[in-house]
Design an enzyme around this catalytic site. Structure first.
Site, PDB file in Angstrom:
ATOM      1  CE  LYS A   1      -4.127  -2.138   0.938  1.00 34.32           C
ATOM      2  NZ  LYS A   1      -3.879  -3.493   1.374  1.00 34.32           N
TER       3      LYS A   1
HETATM    4  C1  LIG Z   1      -4.556  -4.661   0.881  1.00 34.62           C
HETATM    5  C2  LIG Z   1      -3.824  -5.942   0.872  1.00 34.62           C
HETATM    6  C3  LIG Z   1      -4.142  -6.965  -0.032  1.00 34.62           C
HETATM    7  C4  LIG Z   1      -5.316  -6.870  -0.973  1.00 34.62           C
HETATM    8  O1  LIG Z   1      -5.132  -5.887  -1.961  1.00 34.62           O
HETATM    9  P1  LIG Z   1      -6.427  -5.336  -2.766  1.00 34.62           P
HETATM   10  O2  LIG Z   1      -5.871  -4.279  -3.631  1.00 34.62           O
HETATM   11  O3  LIG Z   1      -7.362  -4.826  -1.727  1.00 34.62           O
HETATM   12  O4  LIG Z   1      -6.989  -6.482  -3.506  1.00 34.62           O
HETATM   13  C5  LIG Z   1      -3.358  -8.100  -0.042  1.00 34.62           C
HETATM   14  N1  LIG Z   1      -2.330  -8.254   0.813  1.00 34.62           N
HETATM   15  C6  LIG Z   1      -1.998  -7.290   1.704  1.00 34.62           C
HETATM   16  C7  LIG Z   1      -0.863  -7.532   2.623  1.00 34.62           C
HETATM   17  C8  LIG Z   1      -2.728  -6.104   1.759  1.00 34.62           C
HETATM   18  O5  LIG Z   1      -2.392  -5.167   2.644  1.00 34.62           O
END
Ligand SMILES: *Cc1c(COP(=O)(O)O)cnc(C)c1O
Length: 462
Positions: free
Chosen positions: A111
């Site tokens: 993120k």
């Molecule tokens: C947010 C997240 C996901 C999922 O990603 P999306 O874009 O919501 O599908 C997978 N793994 C981790 C560690 C995350 O923080």
């Protein structure tokens, strides 16, 4: 480039509007009117670009005239200067699969790759307009920390983060609640992530409230996040010694990361298939198999960032597989609201299956994968990444003409209990993470209730 909503193609918006509004007023998601296609030659000519330079090229396409070139370059360079490795992302090969480490940012999950850029974009735009904004976001654990790190201490901004109480790991929680800056507000909601997400959507849909607090959002529905995530698909393709078509497995919850891969493919990147890897919350696996999109109640898991039953970005793919028929999207979303489900037609379903495979992975399979990779290769994958790895092994028979990637979405130290359970050993913890355990936490607990939440935010907003 112009944008419109998945539910109404008539009104057009600029990147700046799309970025600052986050969610369209009709409840739909913004998407570009058309996506430019790069030739194979254009793509391959970018092979020597750094991550930052590649990021600039891709953002330039989607941001149009919102930023001067120097501004955009400076936003990007500044954003990635917070990463622990200069190349921003790197890969390691494990059993024939390139595991793409996307977790070298300040809060140890993928993120950060997008959120750091968003933070600096807000800063840039708001310092020009001198407007104040209140950002509100729901988190299943990682978005919140990434948003807080990107926005703490920024003038013109407050950030409100809703996380489901007791449903994120302690490390995830402390990464959010140990930040002392006065523009950061953490709210533990007595409910699930889907409840948090629903509350945020309701506030967005309440025009009066939204205008009153100058509300914006950094959830994975914000188009700017998608753009930032497109970059690493191109980057990993271009870092191959021989350019091979890619098969990419993506641990998936809200469908943002895997959707970015889909956009990369539409731009001309040779991606053969994208694998939607999920935990036992198997909404998307069912949908890819039958065309029925039917959220049920969330079952907690050891991969909490994917404990989701309403994959918000899915509406963007629905728009595409319905051949850009906004009325059809509106109808399906109406069905979802009223009947708590929708059914894709045969053609729509086969469109969907052209691009995606899906696999839901059980808790046992996840733990076994972590244990097996640790035993055989001495690597520790976090539970989300292990799900991606398992799904790829299960669904694909390996063939030398393709290259295989698994996105590693988080650092294992964010999920120490799950790792310990799998390998009877603690994952290595970077020093800056150890420090948060000594810090004081700052958060309030609120009921899963829209009115109390609104009251709290109005009180704190400025
Ligand atoms: C947010 C997240 C996901 C999922 O990603 P999306 O874009 O919501 O599908 C997978 N793994 C981790 C560690 C995350 O923080």
């Amino acid at each position: 480039m112009q944008y419109y909503s998945t539910r109404n193609k008539k009104d057009k918006f600029t990147f700046e509007q799309v970025f600052l509004n986050a969610l369209a007023a009709d409840g739909g998601l913004y998407i570009p009117e058309s996506i430019p296609v790069w030739s194979q030659e254009t793509i391959e000519n970018m092979k020597d670009l750094s991550f930052q330079e590649l990021s600039f090229e891709i953002f330039k396409v989607f941001t149009g005239s919102t930023f001067e070139n120097e501004e955009l370059a400076s936003i990007i360079n500044h954003s990635y200067s917070t990463f622990k490795i200069q190349e921003v992302v790197k890969s390691k090969v494990v059993d024939g699969i390139s595991c793409v480490e996307l977790f070298h940012g300040p809060t140890l999950a993928f993120k950060d790759v997008a959120m750091q850029v968003l933070g600096n974009m807000y800063q840039n735009l708001l310092s020009k307009s001198k407007n104040k904004m209140n950002l509100v976001t729901a988190t299943s654990g990682d978005t919140g920390a990434a948003a807080i790190d990107a926005l703490k201490s920024k003038p013109y901004l407050n950030i409100f983060v809703l996380h489901p109480e007791h449903k994120v790991s302690e490390t995830q929680r402390r990464l959010m609640t140990s930040v002392a800056d006065s523009n950061v507000f953490n709210i533990a909601i007595q409910g699930t992530f889907d409840d948090c997400q629903y509350l945020v959507k309701e506030m967005f849909n309440d025009k009066e409230f939204r205008n009153k607090i100058q509300m914006s959002g950094v959830n994975s529905i914000n188009w700017a996040r998608i753009v930032a995530q497109i970059v690493y698909y191109f980057y990993i393709y271009l870092k191959q010694s021989v350019f091979k078509r890619m098969i990419v497995s993506v641990p998936t919850g809200n469908f943002g990361d895997v959707y970015a891969g889909y956009v990369a493919k539409k731009m001309g990147l040779p991606i053969e298939k994208l694998i939607i890897a999920s935990n036992h919350n198997n909404l998307l696996e069912n949908c890819i198999a039958t065309g029925l999109y039917k959220p049920s109640t969330v079952k907690p898991s050891i991969s909490p960032s994917m404990d989701i039953q309403v994959a918000s970005n899915f509406e963007r793919i629905v728009f595409d597989i319905c051949e850009h028929n906004d009325l059809r999207v509106k109808q399906l979303m109406q069905d979802l609201k009223e009947k708590k489900q929708f059914q894709l037609s045969d053609i729509e379903l086969s469109n969907l299956q052209k691009y995606f495979l899906a696999c839901s992975v059980s808790e046992e399979e996840t733990k076994n994968t972590i244990a097996e990779l640790h035993r055989a290769f001495d690597v520790i994958l976090d539970p989300h990444s292990a799900i991606g790895f398992y799904a790829l092994k299960k669904l694909v028979s390996f063939d030398n003409n393709y290259s295989y990637f698994c996105l590693e979405t988080a650092h294992p130290c964010k999920f120490p209990d799950a790792i310990h359970d799998a390998i009877q050993m603690d994952p290595p913890v970077p020093n800056f993470v150890k420090e948060i355990f000594a810090k004081k936490e700052k958060f309030v607990v609120l009921k899963n209730d829209l009115d109390s939440l609104k009251k709290y935010i109005i009180l704190k907003a400025s």
